[in-house]
Design a protein around this motif. Structure first.
Motif, mmCIF file in Angstrom:
data_model
loop_
_atom_site.group_PDB
_atom_site.id
_atom_site.type_symbol
_atom_site.label_atom_id
_atom_site.label_comp_id
_atom_site.label_asym_id
_atom_site.label_seq_id
_atom_site.Cartn_x
_atom_site.Cartn_y
_atom_site.Cartn_z
ATOM 1 N N UNK A 120 1.456 -10.631 69.642
ATOM 2 C CA UNK A 120 0.364 -11.533 70.003
ATOM 3 C C UNK A 120 -1.005 -10.858 69.932
ATOM 4 N N UNK A 121 -1.001 -9.528 69.825
ATOM 5 C CA UNK A 121 -2.271 -8.790 69.711
ATOM 6 C C UNK A 121 -2.880 -9.075 68.340
ATOM 7 N N UNK A 122 -4.148 -9.430 68.258
ATOM 8 C CA UNK A 122 -4.755 -9.756 66.960
ATOM 9 C C UNK A 122 -4.951 -8.550 66.039
ATOM 10 N N UNK A 123 -4.801 -7.326 66.556
ATOM 11 C CA UNK A 123 -5.014 -6.137 65.730
ATOM 12 C C UNK A 123 -3.987 -6.075 64.606
ATOM 13 N N UNK A 124 -4.490 -5.916 63.374
ATOM 14 C CA UNK A 124 -3.635 -5.799 62.200
ATOM 15 C C UNK A 124 -3.691 -4.406 61.589
ATOM 16 N N UNK A 125 -4.486 -3.520 62.190
ATOM 17 C CA UNK A 125 -4.644 -2.169 61.673
ATOM 18 C C UNK A 125 -5.128 -1.249 62.789
ATOM 19 N N UNK A 130 -9.099 0.080 67.247
ATOM 20 C CA UNK A 130 -10.237 0.888 67.676
ATOM 21 C C UNK A 130 -11.430 0.012 68.044
ATOM 22 N N UNK A 131 -11.567 -1.123 67.394
ATOM 23 C CA UNK A 131 -12.623 -2.071 67.767
ATOM 24 C C UNK A 131 -12.369 -2.567 69.188
ATOM 25 N N UNK A 132 -11.106 -2.862 69.501
ATOM 26 C CA UNK A 132 -10.763 -3.293 70.857
ATOM 27 C C UNK A 132 -11.076 -2.185 71.868
ATOM 28 N N UNK A 133 -10.797 -0.933 71.463
ATOM 29 C CA UNK A 133 -11.009 0.206 72.362
ATOM 30 C C UNK A 133 -12.484 0.433 72.662
ATOM 31 N N UNK A 134 -13.354 -0.021 71.782
ATOM 32 C CA UNK A 134 -14.793 0.095 72.036
ATOM 33 C C UNK A 134 -15.257 -0.940 73.052
ATOM 34 N N UNK A 135 -14.504 -2.036 73.133
ATOM 35 C CA UNK A 135 -14.894 -3.118 74.045
ATOM 36 C C UNK A 135 -14.329 -2.928 75.455
ATOM 37 N N UNK A 136 -13.174 -2.282 75.538
ATOM 38 C CA UNK A 136 -12.555 -2.051 76.842
ATOM 39 C C UNK A 136 -11.648 -0.829 76.770
ATOM 40 N N UNK A 137 -11.303 -0.281 77.921
ATOM 41 C CA UNK A 137 -10.385 0.848 77.978
ATOM 42 C C UNK A 137 -8.962 0.314 77.853
ATOM 43 N N UNK A 138 -8.242 0.747 76.818
ATOM 44 C CA UNK A 138 -6.904 0.251 76.551
ATOM 45 C C UNK A 138 -5.863 0.948 77.428
ATOM 46 N N UNK A 139 -4.788 0.208 77.743
ATOM 47 C CA UNK A 139 -3.661 0.755 78.493
ATOM 48 C C UNK A 139 -2.545 1.130 77.524
ATOM 49 N N UNK A 140 -2.044 2.345 77.663
ATOM 50 C CA UNK A 140 -0.960 2.808 76.792
ATOM 51 C C UNK A 140 0.190 3.314 77.647
ATOM 52 N N UNK A 159 -8.379 12.171 68.339
ATOM 53 C CA UNK A 159 -8.881 12.031 66.975
ATOM 54 C C UNK A 159 -9.738 10.784 66.784
ATOM 55 N N UNK A 160 -9.402 9.735 67.550
ATOM 56 C CA UNK A 160 -10.169 8.497 67.439
ATOM 57 C C UNK A 160 -11.397 8.492 68.343
ATOM 58 N N UNK A 161 -11.474 9.522 69.234
ATOM 59 C CA UNK A 161 -12.594 9.634 70.171
ATOM 60 C C UNK A 161 -12.711 8.401 71.064
ATOM 61 N N UNK A 162 -11.574 8.026 71.673
ATOM 62 C CA UNK A 162 -11.559 6.891 72.587
ATOM 63 C C UNK A 162 -10.960 7.331 73.919
ATOM 64 N N UNK A 163 -11.210 6.566 74.967
ATOM 65 C CA UNK A 163 -10.621 6.800 76.273
ATOM 66 C C UNK A 163 -9.467 5.815 76.462
ATOM 67 N N UNK A 164 -8.336 6.317 76.934
ATOM 68 C CA UNK A 164 -7.147 5.491 77.107
ATOM 69 C C UNK A 164 -6.570 5.714 78.502
ATOM 70 N N UNK A 165 -6.098 4.658 79.129
ATOM 71 C CA UNK A 165 -5.414 4.774 80.419
ATOM 72 C C UNK A 165 -3.923 4.956 80.154
#
Length: 308
Positions: A120-125, A130-140, A159-165
């Motif tokens: 159901x996640x709209x991400x196809x790549x 990473x666009x989603x990660x710029x808008x909010x902190x993703x949960x992994x 490597x992607x320079x993002x913050x993840x929970x």
């Protein structure tokens, strides 16, 4: 010298009772699946029951410590993964040493990891995620602190320079259940654990951590192809026994386990799940463990990977 004949006789009679195969993860995960295949096939070869005993907890250290403290008589086996090599530097006061308390028996198989999201996640790549990660902190989610999925997440985030929970679970299966329930944004999952859901259309694979595309997911790019070449990692699983186990016992079990995992039937069966059978003996497996302990000691320190 008078003990030599009796020792030889004891080894010749091995095994004379059921064997406990400790799996330090819950049922259903990568390590558990492989252990059960080896238990069944090897048990038939040595004409004795090999009973899988799942002892999850403490980032896979609970079961490993239990095995390390067991009698070195060949009746306790331990399933380990790359996580145990990483744990040697991730935890400051482990009650056992992977290299001193346990003896390598056989390196069984390897598998890459795969970044997956709910269908159901709209991400196809990866770029979309990473666009989603710029808008909010993703949960992994992951199968636990210091496990390969956790390490894969850390490499991806760095490597992607993002913050993840990071949300650790007691095994891969529970974390996948929450991803399927849309309670997590993504997982860098062991491929054998998630490939079935990908094929069923319940999860979407965005990238694999291997150097080349995987035959089970030929349309899924590598992280390098997705623009993140630093995210390269493969998990492995192997068999160990308590240090001090007689060499004759280790060599016999090693030979039978390698024969099983490299047989056409099992190699094709596990290949369909995402594993690549390896079948390395005690010496080669021991060297691999030493190299991975050293490699991940540097990475854990350099990237400040935490257990919490």
């Amino acid at each position: 010298m008078s003990l030599v004949p009796s020792l030889a006789a004891a080894q010749d009679g091995y095994p004379s009772k059921p064997i406990r195969y400790i799996v330090p993860f819950p049922p259903g995960g990568l390590t558990d699946v492989m252990a059960r295949l080896i238990a069944q096939s090897t048990g038939m070869a040595i004409k004795q029951s090999v009973l899988v005993d799942n002892r999850a907890g403490a980032s896979a250290n609970l079961g490993a410590d239990l095995a390390a403290k067991s009698s070195p008589d060949g009746y306790t086996w331990l399933a380990i993964t790359l996580a145990h090599a990483v744990n040697q530097s991730l935890f400051a006061n482990l009650p056992y040493s992977l290299e001193k308390s346990l003896a390598p028996v056989a390196h069984l198989a390897t598998s890459p990891l795969v970044l997956v999201v709910n269908e159901s996640n709209p991400a196809r790549s990866v770029a979309d995620l990473l666009v989603q990660a710029q808008a909010k902190r993703l949960n992994c989610g992951s199968s636990g602190n210091g496990t390969p999925p956790h390490l894969g997440m850390e490499l991806f985030a760095l490597n992607a320079k993002i913050e993840v929970s990071h949300i650790p679970y007691k095994g891969g299966a529970p974390s996948l259940n929450d991803l399927l329930g849309s309670q997590l944004d993504f997982i860098v999952s062991n491929l054998p654990e998630s490939s079935t859901y990908v094929k069923a259309g319940k999860l979407r694979a965005l990238a694999v951590t291997s150097a080349r595309r995987h035959p089970l997911l030929p349309d899924v790019p590598t992280f390098a192809e997705a623009g993140l070449p630093g995210v390269e990692l493969e998990n492995w699983t192997g068999l160990m026994m308590p240090a001090g186990t007689p060499k004759a016992v280790i060599d016999r079990v090693s030979a039978e386990a390698i024969k099983a995992v490299t047989s056409k039937e099992i190699s094709e069966r596990v290949g369909a799940m995402g594993f690549t059978s390896t079948g390395l003996g005690p010496a080669e497996f021991g060297e691999l463990i030493k190299k991975d302990v050293a490699r991940w000691r540097e990475i854990v320190k350099a990237r400040n990977i935490q257990t919490g």
